[in-house]
Structures are given as C-alpha cells and as structure tokens.
Design a protein around this motif. Sequence first.
Motif, short mmCIF file in Angstrom:
data_model
loop_
_atom_site.label_atom_id
_atom_site.label_comp_id
_atom_site.label_asym_id
_atom_site.label_seq_id
_atom_site.Cartn_x
_atom_site.Cartn_y
_atom_site.Cartn_z
N GLU A 52 0.50 -1.37 0.39
CA GLU A 52 0.06 -0.39 -0.78
C GLU A 52 0.41 1.60 0.10
O GLU A 52 0.40 2.09 -0.53
CB GLU A 52 -0.63 -0.34 0.99
CG GLU A 52 -1.58 1.32 1.17
CD GLU A 52 -2.37 0.94 2.27
OE1 GLU A 52 -3.30 2.34 2.55
OE2 GLU A 52 -2.97 -0.26 3.34
N GLN A 53 2.03 1.61 1.36
CA GLN A 53 2.85 2.14 0.80
C GLN A 53 3.25 2.73 -0.24
O GLN A 53 3.42 3.49 -0.87
CB GLN A 53 3.93 2.28 1.80
CG GLN A 53 3.44 2.43 3.44
CD GLN A 53 4.09 1.85 4.43
OE1 GLN A 53 5.19 1.04 4.10
NE2 GLN A 53 4.59 2.37 5.80
N SER A 54 4.13 1.79 -0.92
CA SER A 54 4.85 1.38 -2.56
C SER A 54 3.56 1.99 -3.57
O SER A 54 4.26 3.26 -4.06
CB SER A 54 4.88 0.42 -2.83
OG SER A 54 5.95 0.32 -3.78
N ASP A 55 2.17 2.07 -3.63
CA ASP A 55 1.72 2.16 -4.36
C ASP A 55 1.50 3.66 -3.99
O ASP A 55 1.33 4.47 -4.92
CB ASP A 55 0.27 2.02 -4.38
CG ASP A 55 0.30 -0.13 -4.53
OD1 ASP A 55 1.54 -0.81 -5.26
OD2 ASP A 55 -0.46 -1.18 -3.39
N TYR A 56 0.94 4.17 -3.10
CA TYR A 56 1.30 5.80 -2.82
C TYR A 56 2.61 6.52 -3.15
O TYR A 56 1.62 7.10 -3.63
CB TYR A 56 0.61 5.77 -1.11
CG TYR A 56 1.17 7.24 -0.91
CD1 TYR A 56 -0.32 8.56 -1.13
CD2 TYR A 56 1.53 7.74 -0.55
CE1 TYR A 56 -0.05 8.99 -1.04
CE2 TYR A 56 2.11 8.83 0.06
CZ TYR A 56 1.08 9.82 -0.13
OH TYR A 56 1.13 11.20 0.03
N PHE A 57 3.27 5.56 -2.70
CA PHE A 57 4.04 6.24 -2.95
C PHE A 57 4.72 6.56 -4.91
O PHE A 57 5.12 7.55 -5.84
CB PHE A 57 5.73 5.94 -2.45
CG PHE A 57 7.18 5.64 -3.25
CD1 PHE A 57 7.84 6.94 -3.22
CD2 PHE A 57 8.27 5.37 -4.66
CE1 PHE A 57 9.37 8.12 -3.86
CE2 PHE A 57 8.92 5.88 -5.22
CZ PHE A 57 8.95 6.77 -5.35
N ALA A 58 4.76 5.08 -5.58
CA ALA A 58 4.72 5.56 -6.74
C ALA A 58 3.41 6.47 -8.04
O ALA A 58 3.68 7.39 -8.78
CB ALA A 58 3.99 3.96 -7.45
N ALA A 59 2.38 6.59 -7.28
CA ALA A 59 1.41 7.74 -7.76
C ALA A 59 2.15 9.25 -7.18
O ALA A 59 1.90 9.83 -8.52
CB ALA A 59 -0.23 7.25 -7.55
N ALA A 60 2.08 9.49 -5.78
CA ALA A 60 2.62 10.49 -5.92
C ALA A 60 3.73 10.97 -6.94
O ALA A 60 3.98 11.83 -7.26
CB ALA A 60 2.66 10.58 -4.09
N PHE A 61 5.18 10.66 -7.18
CA PHE A 61 6.28 10.20 -7.14
C PHE A 61 6.05 10.78 -9.00
O PHE A 61 6.12 11.51 -9.33
CB PHE A 61 7.12 9.61 -7.10
CG PHE A 61 8.70 9.56 -8.01
CD1 PHE A 61 9.50 10.26 -7.05
CD2 PHE A 61 8.78 9.43 -8.91
CE1 PHE A 61 10.80 10.09 -7.84
CE2 PHE A 61 10.13 9.47 -9.65
CZ PHE A 61 11.25 9.79 -9.13
N ALA A 62 5.49 9.98 -9.54
CA ALA A 62 4.47 9.80 -11.22
C ALA A 62 3.52 11.10 -11.22
O ALA A 62 4.28 12.08 -12.30
CB ALA A 62 3.68 9.00 -11.25
N ARG A 63 3.23 11.37 -10.47
CA ARG A 63 2.08 12.56 -9.97
C ARG A 63 3.40 14.18 -9.96
O ARG A 63 2.78 14.78 -11.01
CB ARG A 63 0.97 13.08 -9.33
CG ARG A 63 0.12 14.39 -9.10
CD ARG A 63 -0.58 13.66 -8.29
NE ARG A 63 -0.27 14.41 -6.49
CZ ARG A 63 -0.16 12.70 -6.11
NH1 ARG A 63 -0.72 11.54 -6.42
NH2 ARG A 63 0.13 12.91 -5.24
N GLU A 64 3.48 13.83 -9.20
CA GLU A 64 5.17 14.78 -9.09
C GLU A 64 6.02 15.48 -10.56
O GLU A 64 6.09 16.46 -10.65
CB GLU A 64 6.17 15.03 -7.61
CG GLU A 64 4.93 15.74 -6.46
CD GLU A 64 3.74 16.90 -6.53
OE1 GLU A 64 5.48 17.63 -6.87
OE2 GLU A 64 2.87 16.93 -6.55
#
Length: 335
Positions: A52-64
């Motif tokens: 779940e944390q990895s998915d959140y990181f991937a989404a936030a990183f891609a967005r930024e």
Amino acid sequence: MEAAPERNGVSLAAAGGIAPEVPERLQQREAERKEEAGRRRREKESLAVREEQSDYFAAAFARERAVAEALLEPERDAEAVSEAARRLQELQRLLTDSVRFLAPYEVRQAQAALGRLQDALAERRLQLQPKKRFAFKKGLRKEAQEAPPPPPVPSTQEGQPSRAEEEEEEPGCGFSRAEGLELEMGPAELLQRDVALSQLSRCRVRLRGNPNTLSVRGCRDCTVLCGPVSTSVMVDDCDGCVVALACQQLRTHLATRSSFYVQVTCRAMLEDCSEVRFAPYTWTYEGIDADFQTSRLDRSRDNWNQVDDFNWLARNEPSPNWSVIPENERITDWD
C-alpha cells in the motif's frame, strides 16, 4: 488389581474424571504451530502495508514528476524553472522518506528519474542565463569603428577556448581548466547555486557552503571538499580524486581510483566505475551546521556504505568495483 483404562494407548486417570495428560512434546509442537501461524499472519499484514505504501509512493512520485517535467518545458520562464527546482527537492525528500519500504529496483528507478530531471533543470538554467553583450564606451565608439578589426586571440593553452570565446559565454559558478591550484568558495557564493568543477588537475578545492547541485567532471588527482549539497551530485570521468561531501543523491560515472567520504541520504549509484572506495563524511569547517540547516538534509540518515553498482547485478556477491576504506587508512586531518 484392575488396570486403569486406556484410550489410544494413553492411560486415563481412574478417579475424579480427570482428562488424560498430553505429552510435553505435543504441547511444544502446538505452541510452535501457533507461533508460526502468528508469524505468517504478521508477515502478510506487513506485506500488505508495504504494498500500500509502495503504491502511494509510485502515484505521488509520478504525479510530481509530471508537474516538474511540464515546468521544465522550453517555453516556460525562469519562475517556472524555480518552481521546478522546488518540486525536485520535494521529490527527493519523498524518495528519502520512502526508501525503508521500497524494493531496491524501485529506489534505483526513482533515483534515475530524479537524475534525469536534475540534468534537465541544469540545462534550462543555462539556457535562461543572460548572454553577455559587448558595448563600446561612449568616447571610443567612433575611434573603434574606424580601427581595423583585431586579429584572432589565440588560446592560452591547447584545448582551451580563446579569450573571445570565454567572453561570449556567461561564466557559471565553479572552477574550470586549472592545474596545481588551491581553489576556494564561501557561503555567499555557493548558497543554493549549481556548482560545476571541470577539467581540473592536481587541484585542491574547498567549497564552504550549501550548493543546490554539484557537478565534478574530467578531473585528475584532485581533492574536492564540499559542504552539504541540497540535492544531487554528479561525478563523471574522474581519476585519482578524493571527494568529501554530503548530499541527497550521489551519481558517479567513469570514476576510477577515487575515494569518496560521503553522507548520502539515498544509496549512491555507480556506473562504469572501478577501484572506487567509500568512507563516512568527516570534513568540517566553521559554519557547517548552518549550511546543513539551509540544505534541509537529514543528518540522521546516512547511507555512505550503501552503493548500487549498475554494472554488477549479482545480489549474492559484492561488487568488485567498490569497497569500504579501512578505518586505519581513512583521512582524519583535512588541513
């Protein structure tokens, strides 16, 4: 005397209806089974949290990252580039905070993406620098217009640009094409600047301050001492150098016979390097604490001996391209 009744070979107590005694080994086996079941349950829960944390990181990183890339488009102005620099710092901190639950390949991918963005940022900053314009002094304009054109100015050294070529380019922050010199810069000159060192030989460079980025390229037998760098450091095509610095991300390419005394928030990255050694960052100077504060580096996070070698993919064997400097061989006196 009548024998006590048995059930499955186990004697039952004759009085009081007491249940049969369970052998000790069965009790131990049951306890081990419950412990193993609990361990598996905890691992499953922990894996679910990490995913779940990895998915959140991937989404936030891609967005930024997408926002930063848009801010670095050629048509954007200096204000957009400044905003891109701020967002890159936030991206680096997001990665730093997420390293503990990310897989190694996810960390490498994110570091590579950040490296490309840092290169794009440096390129856009160079493009936006004002070009120096030559202007005649008022009293000399007419005389200069009547004078014959001057002969070409030769290079002072082979491989160096001519003085005219140097005057046409806006000088950056750093040093270039020097040999056997002591070179220094202070806090006011370095604060949040992109610093470049290139084509230096047998020089000793002291950078007392907080740059935003640092690039060291084509240097031979040099010592580079630098204060905390807010974001990334790139060392490219250097041989026989000693480098001491603190940063969020360190990338080295084509480095040979060189030693790094570093504090790195993320894992350092090597590519096409050999005979490279690492030790903790030990250089200090008056005012370094203030520079760490402006850099916003987390001094409690230090991965000085965590290195990813892109040319060594075996996970069960250490890379032959880098090693840790033995304590008795480390530099302790930098003066």
